[in-house]
Motif scaffolding. Sequence first.
Motif, PDB file in Angstrom:
ATOM      1  N   GLY A 447       0.799  -1.184   0.192  1.00 53.24           N
ATOM      2  CA  GLY A 447      -0.016  -0.071   0.072  1.00 53.24           C
ATOM      3  C   GLY A 447       0.893   1.192   0.124  1.00 53.24           C
ATOM      4  N   LYS A 448       1.814   1.166   0.849  1.00 54.15           N
ATOM      5  CA  LYS A 448       2.838   2.402   0.840  1.00 54.15           C
ATOM      6  C   LYS A 448       3.450   2.461  -0.530  1.00 54.15           C
ATOM      7  CE  LYS A 448       6.147   4.874   3.740  1.00 54.15           C
ATOM      8  NZ  LYS A 448       6.513   4.987   4.920  1.00 54.15           N
ATOM      9  N   ALA A 449       3.921   1.301  -0.900  1.00 52.26           N
ATOM     10  CA  ALA A 449       4.781   1.623  -2.388  1.00 52.26           C
ATOM     11  C   ALA A 449       3.694   2.037  -3.512  1.00 52.26           C
ATOM     12  CB  ALA A 449       5.147   0.368  -2.907  1.00 52.26           C
ATOM     13  N   LEU A 450       2.428   1.829  -3.330  1.00 52.25           N
ATOM     14  CA  LEU A 450       1.534   2.151  -4.350  1.00 52.25           C
ATOM     15  C   LEU A 450       1.387   3.834  -4.243  1.00 52.25           C
ATOM     16  CD1 LEU A 450      -1.126  -0.742  -4.130  1.00 52.25           C
ATOM     17  CD2 LEU A 450       0.263  -0.024  -6.134  1.00 52.25           C
ATOM     18  N   ARG A 451       1.147   4.078  -3.021  1.00 51.23           N
ATOM     19  CA  ARG A 451       0.998   5.635  -2.779  1.00 51.23           C
ATOM     20  C   ARG A 451       1.923   6.234  -3.187  1.00 51.23           C
ATOM     21  NH1 ARG A 451      -1.327   3.362   1.996  1.00 51.23           N
ATOM     22  NH2 ARG A 451       0.617   3.966   3.280  1.00 51.23           N
ATOM     23  N   GLN A 452       3.185   6.036  -2.956  1.00 50.84           N
ATOM     24  CA  GLN A 452       4.475   6.518  -3.171  1.00 50.84           C
ATOM     25  C   GLN A 452       4.626   6.683  -4.961  1.00 50.84           C
ATOM     26  OE1 GLN A 452       7.138   6.013   0.677  1.00 50.84           O
ATOM     27  NE2 GLN A 452       7.849   5.405  -1.088  1.00 50.84           N
ATOM     28  N   ALA A 453       4.212   5.451  -5.364  1.00 49.45           N
ATOM     29  CA  ALA A 453       4.621   5.542  -6.864  1.00 49.45           C
ATOM     30  C   ALA A 453       3.341   6.467  -7.655  1.00 49.45           C
ATOM     31  CB  ALA A 453       4.370   4.159  -7.278  1.00 49.45           C
ATOM     32  N   GLN A 454       2.196   6.444  -6.946  1.00 49.89           N
ATOM     33  CA  GLN A 454       1.256   7.486  -7.587  1.00 49.89           C
ATOM     34  C   GLN A 454       1.249   8.872  -7.214  1.00 49.89           C
ATOM     35  OE1 GLN A 454      -1.114   6.586  -9.295  1.00 49.89           O
ATOM     36  NE2 GLN A 454      -2.174   8.510  -9.484  1.00 49.89           N
ATOM     37  N   SER A 455       2.049   9.139  -6.090  1.00 50.75           N
ATOM     38  CA  SER A 455       2.517  10.605  -5.716  1.00 50.75           C
ATOM     39  C   SER A 455       3.067  11.514  -6.910  1.00 50.75           C
ATOM     40  CB  SER A 455       3.303  10.554  -4.658  1.00 50.75           C
ATOM     41  OG  SER A 455       3.429  12.090  -4.200  1.00 50.75           O
ATOM     42  N   GLY A 456       2.223  12.480  -7.331  1.00 50.66           N
ATOM     43  CA  GLY A 456       2.768  13.475  -8.322  1.00 50.66           C
ATOM     44  C   GLY A 456       2.625  12.836  -9.906  1.00 50.66           C
ATOM     45  N   GLY A 457       2.248  11.542 -10.028  1.00 47.82           N
ATOM     46  CA  GLY A 457       1.743  10.990 -11.256  1.00 47.82           C
ATOM     47  C   GLY A 457       0.753  11.612 -11.983  1.00 47.82           C
ATOM     48  N   THR A 458       0.803  11.246 -13.318  1.00 45.83           N
ATOM     49  CA  THR A 458      -0.325  11.716 -14.176  1.00 45.83           C
ATOM     50  C   THR A 458      -1.313  10.743 -14.654  1.00 45.83           C
ATOM     51  OG1 THR A 458       0.985  11.399 -16.133  1.00 45.83           O
ATOM     52  CG2 THR A 458       1.339  13.532 -15.240  1.00 45.83           C
ATOM     53  N   GLU A 459      -0.840   9.563 -14.365  1.00 39.97           N
ATOM     54  CA  GLU A 459      -1.610   8.392 -14.792  1.00 39.97           C
ATOM     55  C   GLU A 459      -2.883   8.027 -13.464  1.00 39.97           C
ATOM     56  OE1 GLU A 459      -1.683   6.912 -17.687  1.00 39.97           O
ATOM     57  OE2 GLU A 459      -0.186   8.033 -18.194  1.00 39.97           O
ATOM     58  N   ALA A 460      -3.877   7.460 -13.868  1.00 41.00           N
ATOM     59  CA  ALA A 460      -4.818   7.052 -12.824  1.00 41.00           C
ATOM     60  C   ALA A 460      -4.160   6.100 -11.738  1.00 41.00           C
ATOM     61  CB  ALA A 460      -6.025   6.447 -13.611  1.00 41.00           C
ATOM     62  N   VAL A 461      -3.489   5.308 -12.365  1.00 35.52           N
ATOM     63  CA  VAL A 461      -2.783   4.192 -11.322  1.00 35.52           C
ATOM     64  C   VAL A 461      -1.366   4.091 -11.769  1.00 35.52           C
ATOM     65  CG1 VAL A 461      -5.021   2.861 -10.789  1.00 35.52           C
ATOM     66  CG2 VAL A 461      -3.623   2.327 -12.827  1.00 35.52           C
ATOM     67  N   PRO A 462      -0.633   3.835 -11.066  1.00 32.77           N
ATOM     68  CA  PRO A 462       0.924   3.878 -11.239  1.00 32.77           C
ATOM     69  C   PRO A 462       1.101   2.422 -12.120  1.00 32.77           C
ATOM     70  CG  PRO A 462       0.557   3.035  -8.897  1.00 32.77           C
ATOM     71  CD  PRO A 462      -0.636   3.601  -9.552  1.00 32.77           C
ATOM     72  N   SER A 463       2.228   2.410 -12.890  1.00 30.26           N
ATOM     73  CA  SER A 463       2.523   1.392 -13.680  1.00 30.26           C
ATOM     74  C   SER A 463       3.045   0.109 -12.880  1.00 30.26           C
ATOM     75  CB  SER A 463       3.513   1.540 -14.680  1.00 30.26           C
ATOM     76  OG  SER A 463       4.888   2.119 -14.361  1.00 30.26           O
ATOM     77  N   ARG A 464       3.357  -0.901 -13.311  1.00 25.35           N
ATOM     78  CA  ARG A 464       3.759  -1.986 -12.460  1.00 25.35           C
ATOM     79  C   ARG A 464       5.596  -1.843 -12.276  1.00 25.35           C
ATOM     80  NH1 ARG A 464       3.100  -7.259 -16.653  1.00 25.35           N
ATOM     81  NH2 ARG A 464       2.542  -5.740 -18.504  1.00 25.35           N
ATOM     82  N   GLU A 465       6.022  -0.924 -13.340  1.00 33.48           N
ATOM     83  CA  GLU A 465       7.529  -0.642 -13.228  1.00 33.48           C
ATOM     84  C   GLU A 465       7.566   0.230 -12.062  1.00 33.48           C
ATOM     85  OE1 GLU A 465       6.884  -1.900 -17.496  1.00 33.48           O
ATOM     86  OE2 GLU A 465       5.657  -0.659 -16.127  1.00 33.48           O
ATOM     87  N   ASP A 466       6.702   1.105 -12.053  1.00 37.37           N
ATOM     88  CA  ASP A 466       6.875   2.346 -11.047  1.00 37.37           C
ATOM     89  C   ASP A 466       6.807   1.580  -9.721  1.00 37.37           C
ATOM     90  OD1 ASP A 466       7.322   4.388 -12.858  1.00 37.37           O
ATOM     91  OD2 ASP A 466       5.340   5.010 -12.898  1.00 37.37           O
ATOM     92  N   VAL A 467       5.784   0.800  -9.491  1.00 33.56           N
ATOM     93  CA  VAL A 467       5.840   0.149  -8.195  1.00 33.56           C
ATOM     94  C   VAL A 467       6.899  -0.607  -7.777  1.00 33.56           C
ATOM     95  CG1 VAL A 467       4.350  -1.445  -6.842  1.00 33.56           C
ATOM     96  CG2 VAL A 467       3.226  -0.083  -8.552  1.00 33.56           C
TER      97      VAL A 467
END
Length: 539
Positions: A447-467
């Motif tokens: 959950g923390k990794a998802l939130r950090q990957a999403q922070s400041g991102g432009t996509e609706a959800v982070p990519s698997r590479e970003d996670v």
Amino acid sequence: MPRWKKILYAVLVVGAAVALSLYVGYLVQKPDTCTDGIERIGGECVGVDGAGYDFGTPEIADVARAIARENKRIDGQPHVTVAMMLPLQSDKAALRRQMRSDLQGAYLGQRQANEGEGEPPKIRLVLASPGRNYEHQEKVVDTLLRMADSSKDRLRAVTGFNLSLDATEAAVKRLTQHKIPVLASRISGDRIANEDTADGMAQQRFPGLARIIPTNRDAAQALANFNGERGRENLKTVLVYDKRPDSYNESLAKAFSGITERGPVGPAPMPFESPAIDEAGSTGNQFTQLANNICDSQADMIYFAGRTLHLRIFALKLAQVGCEDRHYTIVSGSDAASLRQDMSEKDWARLRGEDGEAKVTVQYAAPAHPDAWSAELARWNKEWDAARDRKPTEAELPQYLTEPEAALDTLMKRIETTRNDGTSLGSAPNLEDSRTMLVYDGLVSIGKALRQAQSGGTEAVPSREDVGRQWSLLQSRHRVQGTSGLICLTSGGNAYDKPVAVVELDPGLKGPGRLRFVGLGWPTGVEQPKNCVIPSSTS
């Protein structure tokens, strides 16, 4: 009859015959299913489900439904899918209870990740059962790869993995090769891990793999450090190991063999061979002979590299051998965390002997224990009070103890909230076996990794590479406050200096024995540094 009618009838008959043969072929080839999307293979239900299916295991029915309800609750919100992969069927009651503990941790971690601090995406959790000993992992991985590519499912991580087997390694390798992040919460074998180097530039065998449990090597070193600190360096030791190919057994035996002994030289390692993880075979007879040899060797401490079922048989055989007034300590790895569940009152009595005195004590490196933080804080405060005449400030308190204690308190509140809202998990979570705590920590980390990957991102959800890139960033100020200890991951995705809870199964004087927390062991020999800043030599 006109010729054209004869031709038409012939065509219709041939067409009907072809259609019938195709239909029969379809029935023959159609896979047998347990429920929609779950295939029945060799009597096992294999596949992926997030709608509450229990895979034919009544013990997990309630928690599977609870997960399905949480999935439905967050369905209209930005979310990704996380898969919990582990075998979910067994004919053994103890293994079914372990499955329930794992899934309870997964559900509680999902709820905490979805309702805790931070922005979306939320976690939709699915259960992925690969069959006994991960025998059908290829089919399940095929499904997970499709889910990762699907714009509907958006699979972004796979967790679980409770057995260090060749099939488990193959599943992790294939998932990470396709850039699907994997967070292993329960496998301790050294082979399923990336190597850490001083420059952090080593080629990773499993790019995108994170582990929140110490490797067998780290756990063995933590045990050695702990016992040395407790003045037990004069004990004579012997290694007993299972020759059956099994990466958990192999890495644990290697780890124990690498310990530098401070006491007298013990006897040569003593092998046995089991037929399977959950089968006894002739191990009872082998252990009787080993016990006699150990008696003659004068060894006091036995390092045992084997699975829980065989550890139980070995401990009972060792207690049966008449060998003066000897007391043995058996030291083993994280798999022993489930041993207490398999012990009957008769077994406890056999470990004590007729005089009521303990003949055998089993000590193991548990990846977590609910008493660890309060007990260690009490010990720390006692030492502080003896050396100073004032109370410690908040900044002076040991962060490596206070933060995990706070995380455990959060988990306990989450359990209470779940109970109060009427959600049944099948039974009250049993934290003593460490499973619920470890899997919970895994979901919270994702959950923390998802939130950090999403922070400041432009996509609706982070990519698997970003996670996957987030794993090595979960350290220092971004450390995870786990119930099992601070989780700070190296460049290889390994938990740095993660403590083990040294636990003993003490048969006591009468009745059922007890599981007793003894203390914390540290792989490096010292506690994690302030803010869990990883030294350059291991990052």
